[in-house]
Design an enzyme around this catalytic site. Sequence first.
Site, PDB file in Angstrom:
ATOM      1  N   GLY A 135       0.572  -1.026   0.240  1.00 51.95           N
ATOM      2  CA  GLY A 135      -0.101  -0.544   0.104  1.00 51.95           C
ATOM      3  C   GLY A 135       0.785   1.155   0.096  1.00 51.95           C
ATOM      4  N   ASP A 136       2.460   1.181   0.294  1.00 52.26           N
ATOM      5  CA  ASP A 136       2.789   2.201   0.894  1.00 52.26           C
ATOM      6  C   ASP A 136       3.313   2.446  -0.549  1.00 52.26           C
ATOM      7  OD1 ASP A 136       2.013   2.213   3.489  1.00 52.26           O
ATOM      8  OD2 ASP A 136       4.268   0.922   4.508  1.00 52.26           O
TER       9      ASP A 136
END
Length: 301
Positions: free
Chosen positions: A250-251
Amino acid sequence: MVYTITFNPSLDYIVDVNEFNIGSVNRTSAEIIYPGGKGINVSMVLKELQVETKALGFTAGFTGDMLKSLLADKGVDTDFIGLEEGFTRINVKLRSGDETEINGKGPVVSSAAIEKLCEKLKSLKEGDYLVLAGSVPAGMSQGIYLDILDMMAGRGVNMVVDATGDLLLKALKAKPFLVKPNNFELAEIFGVEILTKEDAALYSKKLQEKGAGNVLCSMAGEGAVLVTETGEVITSAVPEGKVKNSVGAGDSMLAGFIAGWMKSGDYKEALKLGICAGSASAFSDALATRYEIEELYKSSF
């Protein structure tokens, strides 16, 4: 320049155990240590994508020294504030069939240290990006993100928030440029289930009603939904591949999106690069390299 803040960074100690047995001695088949923390992950992927970035936050003790050393080895520019007590936390990620995590608590961040961080932020210029990502240490106010956003208001800095619960909800009052919940985090905020992209779009718009600008909702293998500040809904599938490691995906998506937006000013291109960066990290044992991201970007999906 993209600045990231990680209030509670870590060393991520990832170990593979062929057959884990509770209550007995287990030996690893593989192990590795990575710099950890959501903002730090964003900076590392931005560095791969050749975007100028600097990681801010707090470090302490010998583990903090190791964290800075590992980031220096990767060529990531940092400007951490050193704390006098405690040590940067270690997060253990045990892979033995299923993935189990044991996350450390982290050091206490004093009000004086927070003031030092705020002084550093005064150097940001119009057009810069500031990414606030991840949790905060125990004892720190859940309003700290909002405090920083309010302090930066009117300076022309693009504010990005990747957080959950009260941290995110309070930050929305400052109308950040971009927020990036996943579908489970978005569902938790509204007390619903989000199973489809239509659901994600609907509740992303409700997040906008609370103050969010652009909302990027990641949905793991189902892709992602972007609701732009103009109300446009853009969806994307994900490329095919074998998921090896969900940590940092997600990052990586967030980093890819920011890089794509800075380079093109086009939401569809930004979403595509975000999807490719997130998927490339998921398909790798570590955060994705530029080559891995570019290979996925060339593919059609």
